[in-house]
Scaffold this motif. Structure first.
Motif, PDB file in Angstrom:
ATOM      1  N   HIS A   1      65.326 -10.871  10.887  1.00 47.45           N
ATOM      2  CA  HIS A   1      66.010 -11.258   9.642  1.00 47.45           C
ATOM      3  C   HIS A   1      65.962 -10.109   8.645  1.00 47.45           C
ATOM      4  O   HIS A   1      64.942  -9.427   8.514  1.00 47.45           O
ATOM      5  CB  HIS A   1      65.347 -12.504   9.038  1.00 47.45           C
ATOM      6  CG  HIS A   1      66.035 -13.004   7.824  1.00 47.45           C
ATOM      7  ND1 HIS A   1      65.435 -13.043   6.599  1.00 47.45           N
ATOM      8  CD2 HIS A   1      67.290 -13.450   7.642  1.00 47.45           C
ATOM      9  CE1 HIS A   1      66.293 -13.517   5.724  1.00 47.45           C
ATOM     10  NE2 HIS A   1      67.425 -13.770   6.325  1.00 47.45           N
ATOM     11  N   MET A   2      67.072  -9.907   7.950  1.00 43.94           N
ATOM     12  CA  MET A   2      67.110  -8.885   6.897  1.00 43.94           C
ATOM     13  C   MET A   2      67.065  -9.602   5.558  1.00 43.94           C
ATOM     14  O   MET A   2      67.815 -10.551   5.311  1.00 43.94           O
ATOM     15  CB  MET A   2      68.392  -8.068   7.003  1.00 43.94           C
ATOM     16  CG  MET A   2      68.427  -7.195   8.234  1.00 43.94           C
ATOM     17  SD  MET A   2      69.985  -6.370   8.404  1.00 43.94           S
ATOM     18  CE  MET A   2      69.608  -4.816   7.662  1.00 43.94           C
ATOM     19  N   THR A   3      66.172  -9.129   4.693  1.00 43.46           N
ATOM     20  CA  THR A   3      66.080  -9.756   3.369  1.00 43.46           C
ATOM     21  C   THR A   3      67.329  -9.404   2.544  1.00 43.46           C
ATOM     22  O   THR A   3      67.966  -8.383   2.795  1.00 43.46           O
ATOM     23  CB  THR A   3      64.824  -9.248   2.640  1.00 43.46           C
ATOM     24  OG1 THR A   3      64.815  -7.839   2.718  1.00 43.46           O
ATOM     25  CG2 THR A   3      63.591  -9.790   3.268  1.00 43.46           C
ATOM     26  N   PRO A   4      67.668 -10.216   1.551  1.00 45.25           N
ATOM     27  CA  PRO A   4      68.875  -9.936   0.757  1.00 45.25           C
ATOM     28  C   PRO A   4      68.833  -8.574   0.062  1.00 45.25           C
ATOM     29  O   PRO A   4      69.874  -7.987  -0.203  1.00 45.25           O
ATOM     30  CB  PRO A   4      68.888 -11.072  -0.263  1.00 45.25           C
ATOM     31  CG  PRO A   4      68.129 -12.156   0.356  1.00 45.25           C
ATOM     32  CD  PRO A   4      67.099 -11.515   1.210  1.00 45.25           C
ATOM     33  N   TYR A   5      67.617  -8.079  -0.211  1.00 42.38           N
ATOM     34  CA  TYR A   5      67.495  -6.807  -0.923  1.00 42.38           C
ATOM     35  C   TYR A   5      67.256  -5.631   0.020  1.00 42.38           C
ATOM     36  O   TYR A   5      66.840  -4.572  -0.408  1.00 42.38           O
ATOM     37  CB  TYR A   5      66.354  -6.886  -1.943  1.00 42.38           C
ATOM     38  CG  TYR A   5      65.099  -7.535  -1.397  1.00 42.38           C
ATOM     39  CD1 TYR A   5      64.172  -6.781  -0.710  1.00 42.38           C
ATOM     40  CD2 TYR A   5      64.869  -8.896  -1.541  1.00 42.38           C
ATOM     41  CE1 TYR A   5      63.053  -7.363  -0.178  1.00 42.38           C
ATOM     42  CE2 TYR A   5      63.745  -9.486  -1.021  1.00 42.38           C
ATOM     43  CZ  TYR A   5      62.830  -8.706  -0.339  1.00 42.38           C
ATOM     44  OH  TYR A   5      61.729  -9.289   0.189  1.00 42.38           O
TER      45      TYR A   5
ATOM     46  N   LYS B   1      72.745  -8.691   0.743  1.00 39.47           N
ATOM     47  CA  LYS B   1      73.106  -9.315   2.013  1.00 39.47           C
ATOM     48  C   LYS B   1      72.786 -10.794   1.923  1.00 39.47           C
ATOM     49  O   LYS B   1      71.729 -11.161   1.452  1.00 39.47           O
ATOM     50  CB  LYS B   1      72.297  -8.676   3.145  1.00 39.47           C
ATOM     51  CG  LYS B   1      72.734  -9.072   4.506  1.00 39.47           C
ATOM     52  CD  LYS B   1      71.597  -9.076   5.487  1.00 39.47           C
ATOM     53  CE  LYS B   1      71.792 -10.108   6.558  1.00 39.47           C
ATOM     54  NZ  LYS B   1      71.526 -11.480   6.117  1.00 39.47           N
ATOM     55  N   SER B   2      73.710 -11.616   2.366  1.00 42.03           N
ATOM     56  CA  SER B   2      73.447 -13.055   2.341  1.00 42.03           C
ATOM     57  C   SER B   2      72.238 -13.382   3.206  1.00 42.03           C
ATOM     58  O   SER B   2      72.116 -12.859   4.313  1.00 42.03           O
ATOM     59  CB  SER B   2      74.666 -13.804   2.859  1.00 42.03           C
ATOM     60  OG  SER B   2      74.302 -15.108   3.206  1.00 42.03           O
TER      61      SER B   2
ATOM     62  N   ARG C   1      75.927 -12.987  12.371  1.00 36.98           N
ATOM     63  CA  ARG C   1      76.197 -12.861  13.799  1.00 36.98           C
ATOM     64  C   ARG C   1      75.355 -11.721  14.385  1.00 36.98           C
ATOM     65  O   ARG C   1      74.803 -11.827  15.470  1.00 36.98           O
ATOM     66  CB  ARG C   1      77.685 -12.578  13.989  1.00 36.98           C
ATOM     67  CG  ARG C   1      78.176 -12.714  15.406  1.00 36.98           C
ATOM     68  CD  ARG C   1      79.518 -12.059  15.545  1.00 36.98           C
ATOM     69  NE  ARG C   1      79.437 -10.641  15.232  1.00 36.98           N
ATOM     70  CZ  ARG C   1      78.992  -9.705  16.068  1.00 36.98           C
ATOM     71  NH1 ARG C   1      78.573 -10.045  17.252  1.00 36.98           N
ATOM     72  NH2 ARG C   1      78.942  -8.454  15.704  1.00 36.98           N
ATOM     73  N   ARG C   2      75.283 -10.604  13.619  1.00 36.99           N
ATOM     74  CA  ARG C   2      74.533  -9.446  14.079  1.00 36.99           C
ATOM     75  C   ARG C   2      73.038  -9.767  14.210  1.00 36.99           C
ATOM     76  O   ARG C   2      72.392  -9.382  15.189  1.00 36.99           O
ATOM     77  CB  ARG C   2      74.724  -8.313  13.074  1.00 36.99           C
ATOM     78  CG  ARG C   2      73.930  -7.088  13.381  1.00 36.99           C
ATOM     79  CD  ARG C   2      74.182  -5.999  12.357  1.00 36.99           C
ATOM     80  NE  ARG C   2      73.279  -4.897  12.586  1.00 36.99           N
ATOM     81  CZ  ARG C   2      72.050  -4.815  12.095  1.00 36.99           C
ATOM     82  NH1 ARG C   2      71.589  -5.774  11.328  1.00 36.99           N
ATOM     83  NH2 ARG C   2      71.290  -3.781  12.358  1.00 36.99           N
ATOM     84  N   GLU C   3      72.495 -10.502  13.234  1.00 40.12           N
ATOM     85  CA  GLU C   3      71.061 -10.805  13.287  1.00 40.12           C
ATOM     86  C   GLU C   3      70.717 -11.723  14.446  1.00 40.12           C
ATOM     87  O   GLU C   3      69.677 -11.573  15.073  1.00 40.12           O
ATOM     88  CB  GLU C   3      70.625 -11.451  11.966  1.00 40.12           C
ATOM     89  CG  GLU C   3      70.448 -10.458  10.856  1.00 40.12           C
ATOM     90  CD  GLU C   3      70.284 -11.149   9.529  1.00 40.12           C
ATOM     91  OE1 GLU C   3      71.304 -11.593   8.973  1.00 40.12           O
ATOM     92  OE2 GLU C   3      69.166 -11.248   9.046  1.00 40.12           O
ATOM     93  N   ILE C   4      71.608 -12.680  14.709  1.00 37.21           N
ATOM     94  CA  ILE C   4      71.352 -13.598  15.828  1.00 37.21           C
ATOM     95  C   ILE C   4      71.373 -12.819  17.140  1.00 37.21           C
ATOM     96  O   ILE C   4      70.531 -13.035  18.023  1.00 37.21           O
ATOM     97  CB  ILE C   4      72.392 -14.737  15.825  1.00 37.21           C
ATOM     98  CG1 ILE C   4      72.211 -15.593  14.575  1.00 37.21           C
ATOM     99  CG2 ILE C   4      72.250 -15.610  17.060  1.00 37.21           C
ATOM    100  CD1 ILE C   4      73.366 -16.511  14.283  1.00 37.21           C
TER     101      ILE C   4
END
Lengths: 240, 186
Positions: free
Chosen positions: A70-74, A80-81, A86-89
């Motif tokens: 998971h990428m944090t919004p910051y 980033k939402s 799709r990329r993270e999954i």
């Protein structure tokens, strides 16, 4: 162009960014690790093995390895939402299948092991950095593994092969080749390629990424060994 | 000779050492470490052993556990375990409990909502089998079936509700309502 080729951030083609790995950074998780690769800052946490719920999903011969990247919004320059994209999954799946080959899942049937990877700051090659941190976190949690897993990336920009691709080079470059290996067993567990490379270029890029991975492997060992130095009492006295 | 090893590190060839706990043999005939831990080699017996630094929290045979019965089907009680060997568990384990001997009415042995102190006797069929046989093990806190308040132990071994006076029976542990904090690890 000057005699010696320099990259955007002043590195040589075969020069890695600065890297630092720390193990056992979180108190509440069973195992955890943190990696800083250039400006990448990634934290991995491991929970388990634990009873898996719901029960109808369990595998009767081995444990389930859950992985969440998971990428944090910051983490990026533009917000980033927080919803898994799709990329993270897809990356969660790719990282899981890379780690599954190292973890001895057969020891814990009907159980599950959770790996949580949080990208606090992204700067290119996050998938290989995530795998490197997650392997240290799994070892820190005391989970049986055949080998550590370590990743490194190579790429091509302006017709030159480079190692440890940064964010700018990832966007502007012609090719990107992330690999992950089990260094002692000499096995490749992840190999992806984006863009075009000739046969010779691929060989060169692969060798460079391999060299980078072995450097990171040394750092992984140092990170794990420094855990023992910082520990006050040894907990796991299981002379069975 | 103690040495820190990481997963995958080579300990020796299979001709050199017999791999005990914490090691495995790879396809090339090498003994390798399975854990991040401390390697101890026995050069006389040619044995290699790796003791891991951190061990996952799992229930093992012989552990003393405290839990709460959340369901009874037939005579079997289903127990959600909360404490293992005096330390609170931070994740869920479910154990199966049997009455120590044949009984006519299971409600005179244990009931839904009771806290029990039990011993893990087996992990066969991937279930945690608990036993409350023996003086030490049994119900350590029970609640009134009528009004829900805590039952008090009387001298003759029966339980009495201090609010409504209801009388009940259980298979009581000698620790009943005593050393509650000690058992719970507070």
């Amino acid at each position: 162009m000057s005699e010696e080729f320099r990259r955007v951030d002043g590195r040589k083609p075969d020069e890695m960014r600065s890297y630092k790995i720390k193990a056992h950074v979180l108190k509440n998780a069973d195992g955890s690790a943190e990696i800083r690769l250039g400006k990448n800052w990634i934290v991995a946490a491991v929970y388990g093995p634990k009873e898996h719920f719901p029960k109808f999903e369990v595998l009767h011969d081995r444990a389930i390895l859950n992985c969440r990247y998971h990428m944090t919004p910051y983490s990026t320059s533009e917000r980033k939402s927080p919803k898994p994209s799709r990329r993270e999954i897809e990356l969660s799946k790719v990282i899981r299948s890379a780690l599954e080959q190292a973890v001895i899942l057969e020891e814990y049937p009907e159980m599950s092991i959770d790996v949580f990877i949080e990208v606090l700051q992204a700067d290119g090659s996050t998938r290989v950095a995530s795998i490197t941190a997650a392997a240290v976190a799994l070892a820190d949690a005391g989970i049986p593994m055949k080998d550590l897993v370590v990743g490194c990336s190579a790429g091509k920009i302006n017709g030159r092969i480079i190692v440890d691709v940064g964010e700018y080079e990832d966007k502007e470059g012609e090719a990107d080749l992330p690999i992950a290996i089990m260094p002692n067993l000499r096995r490749v567990v992840l190999l992806q390629m984006d863009g075009k490379l000739t046969h010779e270029e691929f060989k060169k890029a692969f060798d460079m990424a391999l060299k980078g991975a072995y450097k990171l492997y040394e750092e992984q060992i140092n990170a794990l060994k420094s855990v023992i130095k910082n520990m006050e009492v040894l907990e796991g006295e299981d002379r069975e | 000779m103690d040495k820190i090893v990481v997963p995958g590190e080579k300990i020796g060839a299979i001709e050199e050492y017999i791999g005990l706990n914490g090691t495995y043999e790879d396809s090339d005939g090498n003994v390798r470490s399975k854990y991040f831990g401390i390697l101890s080699l026995n050069r006389e017996k040619h044995e290699a052993l790796v003791i891991r630094i951190r061990k996952p929290v799992l229930i093992e045979v012989g552990d003393e556990v405290v839990g709460r019965i959340f369901n009874i089907s037939g005579v079997f009680g289903y127990v959600r375990l909360e404490v293992k060997n005096g330390k609170p568990l931070d994740r869920s384990f479910i154990g199966i409990l049997y009455p120590p001997r044949a009984v006519r009415e299971i409600k005179n042995v244990y009931n839904v909502g009771d806290y029990i102190l039990a011993k893990v006797v087996s992990l066969k069929n991937r279930a945690i089998h608990l036993s409350i046989a023996g003086k030490k093990y049994g119900v350590i806190r029970a609640f009134c079936r009528v009004c829900g308040s805590i039952l008090i132990k009387k001298i003759n071994g029966i339980l009495k509700c201090h609010k409504c006076g209801n009388i009940e029976r259980r298979k009581i542990s000698i620790h009943y309502d005593k050393e509650w904090g000690k058992i719970y690890g507070y």
